[in-house]
Design a protein around this motif. Structure first.
Motif, PDB file in Angstrom:
ATOM      1  N   MET A  40      33.405  46.660  38.711  1.00 35.01           N
ATOM      2  CA  MET A  40      34.670  46.985  39.375  1.00 35.01           C
ATOM      3  C   MET A  40      34.509  46.806  40.878  1.00 35.01           C
ATOM      4  N   GLU A  41      35.491  46.155  41.489  1.00 34.43           N
ATOM      5  CA  GLU A  41      35.549  46.081  42.941  1.00 34.43           C
ATOM      6  C   GLU A  41      37.006  46.199  43.352  1.00 34.43           C
ATOM      7  N   GLY A  42      37.199  46.722  44.531  1.00 35.70           N
ATOM      8  CA  GLY A  42      38.574  46.884  44.985  1.00 35.70           C
ATOM      9  C   GLY A  42      38.651  47.644  46.288  1.00 35.70           C
ATOM     10  N   MET A  92      42.329  47.663  42.253  1.00 33.12           N
ATOM     11  CA  MET A  92      41.085  47.527  41.504  1.00 33.12           C
ATOM     12  C   MET A  92      41.098  46.263  40.660  1.00 33.12           C
ATOM     13  N   SER A  93      39.934  45.637  40.588  1.00 33.12           N
ATOM     14  CA  SER A  93      39.728  44.503  39.690  1.00 33.12           C
ATOM     15  C   SER A  93      38.496  44.809  38.851  1.00 33.12           C
ATOM     16  N   ILE A  94      38.703  44.953  37.536  1.00 34.25           N
ATOM     17  CA  ILE A  94      37.619  45.315  36.627  1.00 34.25           C
ATOM     18  C   ILE A  94      37.316  44.136  35.712  1.00 34.25           C
ATOM     19  N   LYS A  95      36.031  43.822  35.627  1.00 32.43           N
ATOM     20  CA  LYS A  95      35.579  42.765  34.728  1.00 32.43           C
ATOM     21  C   LYS A  95      34.718  43.403  33.636  1.00 32.43           C
ATOM     22  N   LEU A  96      35.013  43.069  32.367  1.00 30.52           N
ATOM     23  CA  LEU A  96      34.229  43.562  31.259  1.00 30.52           C
ATOM     24  C   LEU A  96      34.409  42.620  30.074  1.00 30.52           C
TER      25      LEU A  96
END
Length: 362
Positions: A40-42, A92-96
């Motif tokens: 997660m980054e944001g 927020m930008s979440i990658k999974l």
């Protein structure tokens, strides 16, 4: 927005420079298959940002979605920092892994649910809380200068002479109760919970503060017991007879409130328990006395209390009829005898219980 612009520039162009100035960069990740796998980054708003409605822009695997559980969790963190009715801005930008996202909980696929959602939310919550603690060190507040009554007319004439552009740039009027804490119980004023005191180059701590901190550590350390076999045997007996299930309940319960004069209501996991506070308090005090034996902390009274007078008060409290004077003479003799006895045991009381009795029986 321009394709080559940064995310912060995109936020600035869409939501304005005021929002962009109040944002802090945040990054969280986990790569533990047993708990959660995500990155997660944001950007999150700091303590100086305030709005009437929360703005949360959430991308999961580059798709704009909603996640109400995450949104509520973030609001809870901010509620302890921002004044009432003030909401944060979150990007927020979440990658999974795609298979960890459930998009079938809403007809429009707008709302999503995540695998290991609780673990992911907990890690994001902790990161946001840490950032807010640090940002509270640079928090700014509005202040209102007191104006004398006679300056009102002067102020009005100045406002009339001001140009329309000057009037437009003036800050909107803020109510007085919005600028200062009016209630000590108001969470909006609890900044000390997030303060981190930076160590100075030449630490000079007051002696009494070090003493207090040392005594608190000593009280909380159960290993510092008296070097007496009898006391150690009693402690071993307590530990041997300890009910592990009950210990877990008492250690991790949440206090709900008193049900009546004796029973309290406690919550543990999904269960509610009625607890006899009197019996629990007696057992607690007994175990605390054993664990602190010979390591108690003294409380110095500004005016030493006469021992005989204290015993008289205790005898009257125990009496069936405190107003009766028939037993005063008998109580006086009992108090005098016990005072002499306690004076003889003054050295023992001082060593084991930190109760100091002087030569005048105070």
């Amino acid at each position: 927005t321009v394709a080559t612009s940064s995310r912060l520039d995109s936020v600035k162009s869409v939501y304005g420079p005021t929002v962009a100035r109040s944002l802090m960069k945040i990054e969280v990740s986990d790569n533990d298959p047993s708990s959660s796998i995500f990155e997660m980054e944001g950007y999150i708003s700091n303590s100086n940002y305030a709005a009437k409605k929360i703005t949360m822009v959430l991308f999961i695997n580059d798709r704009l979605v909603d996640c109400n559980a995450l949104k509520r969790a973030i609001e809870i963190v901010y509620a302890a920092t921002l004044p009432k009715a003030s909401k944060p801005f979150i990007y927020m930008s979440i990658k999974l892994p795609p298979e960890h996202v459930d998009v079938n909980i809403h007809p429009t696929k707008r709302e999503v649910s995540l695998l290991n959602q609780e673990s992911i939310i907990e890690k994001i919550q902790s990161a946001i809380e840490l950032h807010l603690r640090n940002s509270d060190e640079t928090r700014t507040f509005q202040e209102q200068a007191a104006q004398p009554l006679q300056s009102v007319s002067v102020q009005t004439s100045r406002e009339l002479d001001a140009s329309p552009s000057d009037v437009a740039t003036k800050r909107p009027k803020v109510l007085a109760h919005k600028m200062v804490r009016t209630d000590s119980l108001d969470p909006a004023g609890r900044l000390h919970a997030y303060m981190q005191i930076k160590p100075s180059s030449q630490p000079e701590r007051p002696y009494h503060l070090d003493t207090v901190r040392s005594s608190v550590r000593q009280r909380r350390n159960p290993k510092e017991t008296a070097d007496l076999t009898s006391v150690q045997e009693l402690l071993d007996e307590i530990d041997h007879n300890c009910h592990t299930g009950l210990l877990d309940i008492v250690r991790n319960c949440t206090y709900v409130g008193m049900a009546d004069d004796v029973f309290a209501l406690l919550q543990f996991n999904t269960h509610l328990y009625l607890v006899n506070v009197v019996n629990l308090s007696k057992e607690l005090m007994y175990q605390q006395v054993l664990r602190r034996f010979a390591h108690f902390n003294a409380i110095q009274l500004s005016n030493p209390a006469p021992l005989q007078r204290l015993i008289m008060l205790a005898l009257k409290e125990e009496g069936l009829d405190p107003q009766s004077s028939d037993n005063d003479e008998l109580n006086g003799k009992i108090a005098e005898m016990n005072t002499v006895l306690l004076k003889e045991k003054a050295e023992l009381l001082d060593e084991y219980f930190c109760i100091n009795i002087d030569v005048h029986a105070n």
